[in-house]
Design a protein around this motif. Sequence first.
Motif, short mmCIF file in Angstrom:
data_model
loop_
_atom_site.label_atom_id
_atom_site.label_comp_id
_atom_site.label_asym_id
_atom_site.label_seq_id
_atom_site.Cartn_x
_atom_site.Cartn_y
_atom_site.Cartn_z
N GLN A 19 0.95 -0.88 0.09
CA GLN A 19 0.03 0.15 -0.20
C GLN A 19 0.95 1.14 -0.03
OE1 GLN A 19 -3.56 0.19 2.69
NE2 GLN A 19 -3.65 -1.83 2.55
N ASP A 20 2.23 1.19 0.17
CA ASP A 20 3.05 2.36 0.27
C ASP A 20 3.46 2.63 -1.14
OD1 ASP A 20 3.27 2.63 3.13
OD2 ASP A 20 5.02 1.20 3.32
N VAL A 21 3.33 1.63 -2.06
CA VAL A 21 3.53 1.68 -3.46
C VAL A 21 2.20 1.86 -4.29
CG1 VAL A 21 4.70 0.73 -5.44
CG2 VAL A 21 5.84 0.55 -3.06
N VAL A 22 1.32 0.95 -4.12
CA VAL A 22 0.13 1.00 -4.77
C VAL A 22 -1.06 0.92 -3.89
CG1 VAL A 22 -1.28 -0.04 -6.58
CG2 VAL A 22 1.29 -0.01 -6.73
N THR A 23 -2.15 1.63 -3.94
CA THR A 23 -3.06 1.69 -2.95
C THR A 23 -4.01 0.57 -3.26
OG1 THR A 23 -4.41 3.18 -3.98
CG2 THR A 23 -2.85 3.87 -2.26
N PRO A 24 -4.91 0.17 -2.57
CA PRO A 24 -6.12 -0.87 -2.65
C PRO A 24 -6.81 -0.46 -3.92
CG PRO A 24 -5.69 -0.85 -0.61
CD PRO A 24 -5.08 0.25 -0.95
N PHE A 25 -7.19 0.80 -3.90
CA PHE A 25 -7.89 1.18 -5.20
C PHE A 25 -7.24 1.35 -6.35
CE2 PHE A 25 -8.60 5.08 -7.95
CZ PHE A 25 -9.75 4.66 -8.42
N GLU A 26 -5.75 1.77 -6.49
CA GLU A 26 -4.80 1.58 -7.48
C GLU A 26 -4.74 0.09 -7.94
OE1 GLU A 26 -2.30 5.51 -6.39
OE2 GLU A 26 -1.60 3.54 -5.86
N GLN A 27 -4.74 -0.74 -7.02
CA GLN A 27 -4.53 -2.05 -7.35
C GLN A 27 -5.71 -2.43 -8.18
OE1 GLN A 27 -3.81 -4.94 -4.06
NE2 GLN A 27 -2.68 -3.20 -2.97
N ASN A 28 -6.82 -2.41 -7.68
CA ASN A 28 -7.95 -2.68 -8.47
C ASN A 28 -8.02 -2.01 -10.00
OD1 ASN A 28 -9.06 -4.43 -6.29
ND2 ASN A 28 -9.97 -2.85 -5.38
N LEU A 29 -7.64 -0.86 -9.66
CA LEU A 29 -7.69 -0.02 -11.04
C LEU A 29 -6.63 -0.57 -11.99
CD1 LEU A 29 -8.77 2.39 -12.52
CD2 LEU A 29 -6.79 3.82 -11.53
N LEU A 30 -5.63 -0.75 -11.68
CA LEU A 30 -4.44 -1.22 -12.45
C LEU A 30 -4.67 -2.70 -13.26
CD1 LEU A 30 -1.15 -0.01 -10.66
CD2 LEU A 30 -2.29 0.88 -12.65
N VAL A 31 -5.20 -3.42 -12.17
CA VAL A 31 -5.58 -4.76 -12.91
C VAL A 31 -6.65 -4.67 -13.77
CG1 VAL A 31 -6.44 -7.11 -12.28
CG2 VAL A 31 -4.87 -6.12 -10.76
N GLY A 32 -7.79 -4.02 -13.65
CA GLY A 32 -8.87 -3.66 -14.44
C GLY A 32 -8.19 -3.05 -15.93
N LEU A 33 -7.43 -2.20 -15.74
CA LEU A 33 -6.60 -1.57 -16.86
C LEU A 33 -6.11 -2.55 -17.61
CD1 LEU A 33 -5.52 1.91 -15.58
CD2 LEU A 33 -7.19 1.43 -17.14
N VAL A 34 -5.41 -3.28 -17.01
CA VAL A 34 -4.59 -4.74 -17.72
C VAL A 34 -5.42 -5.31 -18.58
CG1 VAL A 34 -3.24 -6.54 -17.72
CG2 VAL A 34 -2.72 -4.55 -16.43
N PHE A 35 -6.59 -5.79 -17.92
CA PHE A 35 -7.77 -6.50 -18.73
C PHE A 35 -7.72 -5.78 -20.03
CE2 PHE A 35 -7.55 -9.43 -15.18
CZ PHE A 35 -7.98 -10.73 -15.73
N VAL A 36 -8.36 -4.68 -19.74
CA VAL A 36 -8.85 -3.68 -20.68
C VAL A 36 -7.86 -3.56 -22.11
CG1 VAL A 36 -9.82 -1.41 -21.72
CG2 VAL A 36 -10.67 -2.67 -19.47
N ILE A 37 -6.66 -3.22 -21.76
CA ILE A 37 -5.56 -3.24 -22.46
C ILE A 37 -5.17 -4.55 -23.39
CG2 ILE A 37 -3.02 -2.55 -22.85
CD1 ILE A 37 -3.32 -1.08 -20.35
N MET A 38 -5.25 -5.44 -22.54
CA MET A 38 -4.91 -6.83 -23.26
C MET A 38 -6.10 -7.31 -24.21
SD MET A 38 -1.95 -7.71 -22.08
CE MET A 38 -1.78 -9.54 -21.84
N PHE A 39 -7.53 -6.72 -23.73
CA PHE A 39 -8.64 -7.11 -24.46
C PHE A 39 -8.51 -6.23 -25.75
CE2 PHE A 39 -12.95 -7.40 -25.68
CZ PHE A 39 -13.56 -8.51 -24.91
N GLY A 40 -8.19 -4.90 -25.85
CA GLY A 40 -7.97 -4.29 -26.92
C GLY A 40 -6.68 -4.59 -27.96
N LEU A 41 -5.75 -5.27 -27.28
CA LEU A 41 -4.57 -5.70 -27.87
C LEU A 41 -5.19 -7.13 -28.99
CD1 LEU A 41 -1.68 -6.04 -28.76
CD2 LEU A 41 -1.44 -7.78 -26.79
N GLY A 42 -5.99 -7.50 -28.38
CA GLY A 42 -6.52 -8.75 -29.04
C GLY A 42 -7.37 -8.50 -30.10
N ALA A 43 -8.23 -7.51 -29.89
CA ALA A 43 -9.38 -6.82 -30.62
C ALA A 43 -8.81 -6.11 -32.02
CB ALA A 43 -10.22 -5.74 -29.85
#
Length: 321
Positions: free
Chosen positions: A16-40
């Motif tokens: 949490q000193d590096v990435v807060t819980p909100f940022e963790q959820n946001l970043l994991v969600g962003l990765v899924f969207v980015i990877m989705f866009g890569l495949g699309a």
Amino acid sequence: MSAASVIAAQAGISEQDVVTPFEQNLLVGLVFVIMFGLGAGLTPRDFKLALKRPAGLIIGFLTQFGIMPVLAYVLCLAFLFQLAPEYAVPVAIGALLMGSVPAGTTSNMFTYFSKGNLALSVMMTTNSTLWAIVMTPLALAIFGGLLFTEASEFEIPIGNIIATIALLLIPVVLGMLIRRFSANIGAVLELLGGFFGLFFIVFLLATWVPRNWGLLTSTPWQTYVVSIGLGLFGILIAYGISKAIRLHPANARTIALETGIQNGPLAIAIILLTYSGSPDIGLILIVPALYSLFIVLISTVVTIVFRRANTAAEQKIPNLL
């Protein structure tokens, strides 16, 4: 504050000193969207063209999974292991992972602005992403075994990392299927993936840096050398090799950027999903976070240099890729 006291303080960093819980959820969600866009962004035609002219993909594969893991290993050995083991080892795990993940979608954007071969860039990104389920764990196993002695308390959970990468490849496959059945929806998803990739960069600059300023100022300079050198040297080495084997200048620029620009969001997501609950996750996250920040600045400078290319003269040079 002495170097020893800085390292002692940082050895207690939590996630949490590096990435807060909100940022963790946001970043994991962003990765899924980015990877989705890569495949699309892929069509059967892209694969047909790649199979007809595979030299670029082969060269890119060799530079991506040959240069970057070796470079990460050398930088860790030369700089991080000057520091105390309780700090150096977990930070080195993050650095090795950063050097072993595939290329990031940001490379496609910088390739475009660098007057590179955008089609080659997209296929190289996809190729390295699909190969990551094999090559990333393999690179970690090889160089982790060389870097960390049997006496080390740290082990790289290869099985967990393979499962995590497989999970993160699911949106790539789904994106490809959607593009196959609906080109229009696929095109929209591709744009969204690129947008969220850019959003990740802005997010780091606008919120993460001010909030972690104390962490940034107390981080040892050796960690900065590894974080910056991984991207910078990766680009320079790949470009030098491409020029030495006399690739078309546009392809040389493309391979350089594809090699040096790693998928920072993916590396962070793998750490968050794999090392959740580990007391050292904060230290493991440091290099991927710093790399993701500095690679944007490095790539911008490289792009400015590359844009000075005389594309009119390059049109006279045969393009074999």
